[in-house]
Write a protein that holds these residues in place. Sequence first.
Motif, short mmCIF file in Angstrom:
data_model
loop_
_atom_site.label_atom_id
_atom_site.label_comp_id
_atom_site.label_asym_id
_atom_site.label_seq_id
_atom_site.Cartn_x
_atom_site.Cartn_y
_atom_site.Cartn_z
N LEU A 103 24.93 6.40 -26.35
CA LEU A 103 23.56 5.89 -26.22
C LEU A 103 23.10 5.95 -24.76
CD1 LEU A 103 21.07 4.56 -27.43
CD2 LEU A 103 22.16 2.33 -27.05
N THR A 104 24.00 5.59 -23.85
CA THR A 104 23.65 5.61 -22.43
C THR A 104 23.31 7.02 -21.97
OG1 THR A 104 25.10 3.74 -22.02
CG2 THR A 104 24.42 5.03 -20.11
N SER A 105 24.11 8.00 -22.43
CA SER A 105 23.86 9.39 -22.07
C SER A 105 22.51 9.85 -22.60
CB SER A 105 24.97 10.28 -22.62
OG SER A 105 24.69 11.64 -22.38
N TRP A 106 22.16 9.43 -23.81
CA TRP A 106 20.88 9.84 -24.39
C TRP A 106 19.71 9.24 -23.62
CZ3 TRP A 106 16.92 7.08 -26.78
CH2 TRP A 106 15.97 7.85 -27.47
N VAL A 107 19.83 7.98 -23.20
CA VAL A 107 18.76 7.33 -22.43
C VAL A 107 18.58 8.03 -21.09
CG1 VAL A 107 18.10 5.20 -21.25
CG2 VAL A 107 19.06 5.11 -23.56
N ILE A 108 19.66 8.40 -20.44
CA ILE A 108 19.58 9.08 -19.14
C ILE A 108 18.90 10.44 -19.30
CG2 ILE A 108 20.92 10.14 -17.29
CD1 ILE A 108 22.97 7.89 -17.66
N ARG A 109 19.27 11.16 -20.37
CA ARG A 109 18.66 12.47 -20.60
C ARG A 109 17.17 12.34 -20.85
NH1 ARG A 109 22.86 13.58 -24.30
NH2 ARG A 109 21.30 13.96 -25.93
N LEU A 157 14.16 19.72 -28.29
CA LEU A 157 15.03 20.87 -28.05
C LEU A 157 16.36 20.45 -27.43
CD1 LEU A 157 12.48 23.56 -26.75
CD2 LEU A 157 13.58 23.45 -28.99
N ASP A 158 16.33 19.41 -26.62
CA ASP A 158 17.57 18.92 -26.02
C ASP A 158 18.51 18.37 -27.10
OD1 ASP A 158 19.31 18.07 -23.82
OD2 ASP A 158 18.73 16.05 -24.46
N TRP A 159 17.95 17.73 -28.12
CA TRP A 159 18.79 17.24 -29.22
C TRP A 159 19.47 18.41 -29.92
CZ3 TRP A 159 18.49 17.85 -34.59
CH2 TRP A 159 19.31 17.00 -35.34
N VAL A 160 18.71 19.50 -30.14
CA VAL A 160 19.29 20.70 -30.75
C VAL A 160 20.33 21.31 -29.83
CG1 VAL A 160 18.78 23.01 -31.64
CG2 VAL A 160 17.19 21.13 -32.08
N ARG A 161 20.02 21.35 -28.53
CA ARG A 161 20.96 21.92 -27.56
C ARG A 161 22.26 21.16 -27.52
NH1 ARG A 161 23.23 20.43 -23.38
NH2 ARG A 161 22.15 18.42 -23.55
#
Length: 204
Positions: free
Chosen positions: A1-7, A41-45
């Motif tokens: 979750l932390t990585s997703w928030v940072i991205r 697109l980042d989610w797909v990547r």
Amino acid sequence: LTSWVIRCALLFLVPLVSLPWTRSSGAATFVFVTSVVFGALDWVRARAQALPFPLFVLGVYSIQTTGLVYLLNPSNAVVETLSPGFMQRRRADWATPKLITFSVIITAYQESPEDLARSVESVRASAPADLLEDIVVVDDGSEPPVGKLDSAVVVRASRRGGVPAARELGAQRARGGILAFLHARTAPTPGWLVPILRQLNINP
């Protein structure tokens, strides 16, 4: 979750930074929409593990900054279209179309009277009569001098100065708002000025 928030924070960095100082709604919409699209697109990547995130986000920044520079350029037609009052000005242009008159300037040196007469007649026959202000033939020091021509004004230079000087002399005598320069023995095709005048009426 932390990585997703940072991205997500990094992907929305350009909108967060640019919104306080940009006054263009088009530019703000552009960076926000591109951030949302690139977020998907980042989610797909990430699922495909196709590209490292630092390279991905750098590509996003380059696209967004290039788009901002383009949209915030004052001379850009897109900015003009998005600006307040654009449609009002455009409707006024449509309601009162502008008729741009033009002059044709023909430079001549040691040309035969027959060739010059054909060139003048060709211009006269191929140009819109209601927009053609005059035809100016500049005699650049011919011997014997160019004589009188029907449907054209003949201007004689005091001495031969070459094509640039002859064109400048013709421009001083011409009365049209737009100047078209032709060489002697030129036979324009019918309708040759229509695309030019159309563009000038769109972008005067």
